[in-house]
Design a protein around this motif. Structure first.
Motif, PDB file in Angstrom:
ATOM      1  N   MET A 132      36.002  73.884  19.842  1.00 47.29           N
ATOM      2  CA  MET A 132      34.645  74.056  20.382  1.00 47.29           C
ATOM      3  C   MET A 132      33.619  73.335  19.493  1.00 47.29           C
ATOM      4  N   PRO A 133      32.633  72.688  20.094  1.00 40.09           N
ATOM      5  CA  PRO A 133      31.600  72.032  19.281  1.00 40.09           C
ATOM      6  C   PRO A 133      30.681  73.072  18.637  1.00 40.09           C
ATOM      7  N   ALA A 134      29.910  72.622  17.655  1.00 44.64           N
ATOM      8  CA  ALA A 134      28.975  73.538  16.998  1.00 44.64           C
ATOM      9  C   ALA A 134      27.756  73.723  17.884  1.00 44.64           C
ATOM     10  N   ILE A 135      27.354  74.991  18.069  1.00 43.38           N
ATOM     11  CA  ILE A 135      26.122  75.266  18.808  1.00 43.38           C
ATOM     12  C   ILE A 135      24.951  75.255  17.833  1.00 43.38           C
ATOM     13  N   MET A 136      25.278  75.590  16.573  1.00 46.91           N
ATOM     14  CA  MET A 136      24.224  75.640  15.551  1.00 46.91           C
ATOM     15  C   MET A 136      24.721  75.084  14.244  1.00 46.91           C
ATOM     16  N   GLN A 137      23.819  74.397  13.577  1.00 52.12           N
ATOM     17  CA  GLN A 137      24.178  73.828  12.286  1.00 52.12           C
ATOM     18  C   GLN A 137      23.040  74.058  11.284  1.00 52.12           C
ATOM     19  N   LEU A 138      23.399  74.570  10.125  1.00 52.35           N
ATOM     20  CA  LEU A 138      22.435  74.704   9.031  1.00 52.35           C
ATOM     21  C   LEU A 138      22.819  73.685   7.978  1.00 52.35           C
ATOM     22  N   GLU A 139      21.842  72.910   7.534  1.00 53.29           N
ATOM     23  CA  GLU A 139      22.132  71.907   6.517  1.00 53.29           C
ATOM     24  C   GLU A 139      21.243  72.123   5.307  1.00 53.29           C
ATOM     25  N   ASN A 140      21.875  72.515   4.216  1.00 50.86           N
ATOM     26  CA  ASN A 140      21.154  72.693   2.949  1.00 50.86           C
ATOM     27  C   ASN A 140      19.916  73.561   3.072  1.00 50.86           C
ATOM     28  N   VAL A 141      20.032  74.630   3.824  1.00 51.47           N
ATOM     29  CA  VAL A 141      18.861  75.473   4.068  1.00 51.47           C
ATOM     30  C   VAL A 141      18.576  76.366   2.854  1.00 51.47           C
ATOM     31  N   THR A 142      17.348  76.280   2.394  1.00 49.01           N
ATOM     32  CA  THR A 142      16.930  77.031   1.214  1.00 49.01           C
ATOM     33  C   THR A 142      15.656  77.789   1.526  1.00 49.01           C
ATOM     34  N   LYS A 143      15.569  79.036   1.038  1.00 52.39           N
ATOM     35  CA  LYS A 143      14.317  79.780   1.142  1.00 52.39           C
ATOM     36  C   LYS A 143      13.944  80.341  -0.215  1.00 52.39           C
ATOM     37  N   LYS A 144      12.772  79.974  -0.659  1.00 55.89           N
ATOM     38  CA  LYS A 144      12.275  80.514  -1.932  1.00 55.89           C
ATOM     39  C   LYS A 144      11.104  81.434  -1.652  1.00 55.89           C
ATOM     40  N   PHE A 145      11.118  82.590  -2.297  1.00 55.72           N
ATOM     41  CA  PHE A 145       9.950  83.475  -2.289  1.00 55.72           C
ATOM     42  C   PHE A 145       9.404  83.418  -3.709  1.00 55.72           C
ATOM     43  N   GLY A 146       8.395  82.628  -3.948  1.00 57.22           N
ATOM     44  CA  GLY A 146       7.909  82.450  -5.320  1.00 57.22           C
ATOM     45  C   GLY A 146       9.030  81.901  -6.173  1.00 57.22           C
ATOM     46  N   GLY A 147       9.348  82.607  -7.232  1.00 57.91           N
ATOM     47  CA  GLY A 147      10.394  82.135  -8.147  1.00 57.91           C
ATOM     48  C   GLY A 147      11.804  82.534  -7.709  1.00 57.91           C
ATOM     49  N   LEU A 148      11.904  83.355  -6.662  1.00 62.01           N
ATOM     50  CA  LEU A 148      13.218  83.855  -6.238  1.00 62.01           C
ATOM     51  C   LEU A 148      13.822  82.965  -5.147  1.00 62.01           C
ATOM     52  N   THR A 149      15.052  82.522  -5.371  1.00 63.14           N
ATOM     53  CA  THR A 149      15.731  81.748  -4.326  1.00 63.14           C
ATOM     54  C   THR A 149      16.566  82.722  -3.504  1.00 63.14           C
ATOM     55  N   ALA A 150      16.071  83.064  -2.324  1.00 63.08           N
ATOM     56  CA  ALA A 150      16.754  84.062  -1.485  1.00 63.08           C
ATOM     57  C   ALA A 150      17.934  83.446  -0.748  1.00 63.08           C
ATOM     58  N   VAL A 151      17.780  82.184  -0.333  1.00 63.65           N
ATOM     59  CA  VAL A 151      18.874  81.444   0.307  1.00 63.65           C
ATOM     60  C   VAL A 151      18.935  80.081  -0.371  1.00 63.65           C
ATOM     61  N   ASP A 152      20.151  79.726  -0.796  1.00 59.28           N
ATOM     62  CA  ASP A 152      20.297  78.609  -1.719  1.00 59.28           C
ATOM     63  C   ASP A 152      21.187  77.503  -1.131  1.00 59.28           C
ATOM     64  N   HIS A 153      20.559  76.484  -0.556  1.00 61.80           N
ATOM     65  CA  HIS A 153      21.295  75.331  -0.020  1.00 61.80           C
ATOM     66  C   HIS A 153      22.474  75.758   0.859  1.00 61.80           C
ATOM     67  N   LEU A 154      22.172  76.553   1.854  1.00 60.58           N
ATOM     68  CA  LEU A 154      23.211  77.051   2.756  1.00 60.58           C
ATOM     69  C   LEU A 154      23.492  76.038   3.870  1.00 60.58           C
ATOM     70  N   SER A 155      24.746  75.638   3.953  1.00 60.44           N
ATOM     71  CA  SER A 155      25.177  74.787   5.065  1.00 60.44           C
ATOM     72  C   SER A 155      26.271  75.527   5.818  1.00 60.44           C
ATOM     73  N   MET A 156      26.141  75.592   7.111  1.00 60.18           N
ATOM     74  CA  MET A 156      27.215  76.188   7.915  1.00 60.18           C
ATOM     75  C   MET A 156      27.108  75.740   9.363  1.00 60.18           C
ATOM     76  N   LYS A 157      28.256  75.797  10.028  1.00 65.14           N
ATOM     77  CA  LYS A 157      28.308  75.447  11.444  1.00 65.14           C
ATOM     78  C   LYS A 157      28.765  76.673  12.211  1.00 65.14           C
ATOM     79  N   ILE A 158      28.102  76.928  13.323  1.00 60.79           N
ATOM     80  CA  ILE A 158      28.545  78.024  14.190  1.00 60.79           C
ATOM     81  C   ILE A 158      29.128  77.404  15.445  1.00 60.79           C
ATOM     82  N   GLU A 159      30.379  77.687  15.673  1.00 60.52           N
ATOM     83  CA  GLU A 159      31.035  77.121  16.856  1.00 60.52           C
ATOM     84  C   GLU A 159      30.587  77.820  18.118  1.00 60.52           C
TER      85      GLU A 159
END
Ligand SMILES: Nc1ncnc2c1ncn2[C@@H]1O[C@H](COP(=O)(O)OP(=O)(O)O)[C@@H](O)[C@H]1O
Ligand SMILES: [Mg+2]
Length: 255
Positions: free
Chosen positions: A1-28
């Protein structure tokens, strides 16, 4: 099955806190994909970025090969991404049926004002929404509760109702933030059977869940986060036997 969703190097910082750190993933497409990890590992934040509630600090999120990470929440919902919340967000003084119907209004092309004015087109749309909501309640085994006020429902039913409300928007991808949290074993089984039915209807599910029985019994693929970063990904069997996962997460839960 092809990917319906793709995350590429997704990062979320709240001030000095890195809550999500370069997340890459594919959802089939047409799969059940679980996102697990200890408390505070960035699961809800990842879901919020996918739904557009939070903007990623870095990286890109695409859905059906289109980058959606810059779009407002309502546009993302219109593209076919639905979600439920870790903490229930229902209108407790409204009925079960009304709560499900609310999930359909964003798709209607008539403004809320027309409902207030009770113009014929609005009455027609309301009838359509009502019938659709009734069908969904039937599907969820809650039709007999349609006229109950939400505040009178047991917690487990409220969790199922949230799924119903999301389904009103006809999402192809459903984001579920701990749909079985706080449920007893029989309620958990009920949620599992609903999720499996949705999968069989061709929906794609991204599931955050702490109950390993739920995750391991229905997921096709599991992604594990720790301190915002992906530490493992694979089949439930691979994840259960992954040293790093056991150390970071599964091991600590057995204590
Ligand atoms: N709006 C926010 N502002 C600041 N920090 C936040 C915010 N939302 C989450 N966090 C922090 O980001 C980290 C990840 O949180 P969260 O995504 O809720 O984790 P999980 O869902 O895996 O338990 C935690 O350290 C949390 O305290
Ligand atoms: Mg969370």
């Amino acid at each position: 099955m092809p990917a319906i969703m793709q995350l590429e190097n997704v990062t979320k910082k709240f001030g000095g806190l890195t809550a999500v750190d370069h997340l890459s993933m594919k959802i089939e497409e047409k799969s059940i994909h679980a996102l697990i990890g200890p408390n505070g590992s960035g699961k809800t934040t990842s879901l919020n970025m996918i739904a557009g509630v939070l903007k990623a600090t870095e990286g890109a999120i695409s859905f059906n090969n289109e980058v959606i990470s810059a779009l407002p929440t309502f546009k993302i919902a219109q593209k076919g991404i639905g979600r439920t919340f870790q903490n229930i967000k229902l209108y407790s003084s409204m009925t079960v049926l009304e709560n499900v119907m609310v999930g359909g209004h964003s798709k209607g092309n008539l403004g809320f004002q027309s409902f207030l004015l009770n113009i014929p087109a609005a009455r027609k749309e309301e009838r359509f929404l009502r019938e659709k909501a009734e069908e969904l309640l039937f599907f969820l085994g809650m039709y007999h509760l349609k006229d109950e006020l939400v505040k009178n429902l047991p917690y487990g039913r409220q969790k199922v109702l949230e799924i119903g409300r999301t389904l009103m928007g006809d999402p192809s991808l459903i984001l579920l933030d701990e749909p079985a949290a706080g449920l007893n074993p029989s309620e958990r089984l009920e949620v599992v059977s609903i999720l499996v039915k949705l999968y069989k209807q061709g929906k794609t599910l991204l599931l955050i869940e702490h109950n390993m029985d739920v995750v391991m019994s229905i997921s096709h693929k599991v992604t594990v986060l720790n301190f915002g970063a992906k530490i493992a990904e694979g089949s439930p069997m691979e994840i259960q036997n992954n040293e790093e996962v056991i150390k970071a997460y599964l091991g600590s839960k057995r204590k």
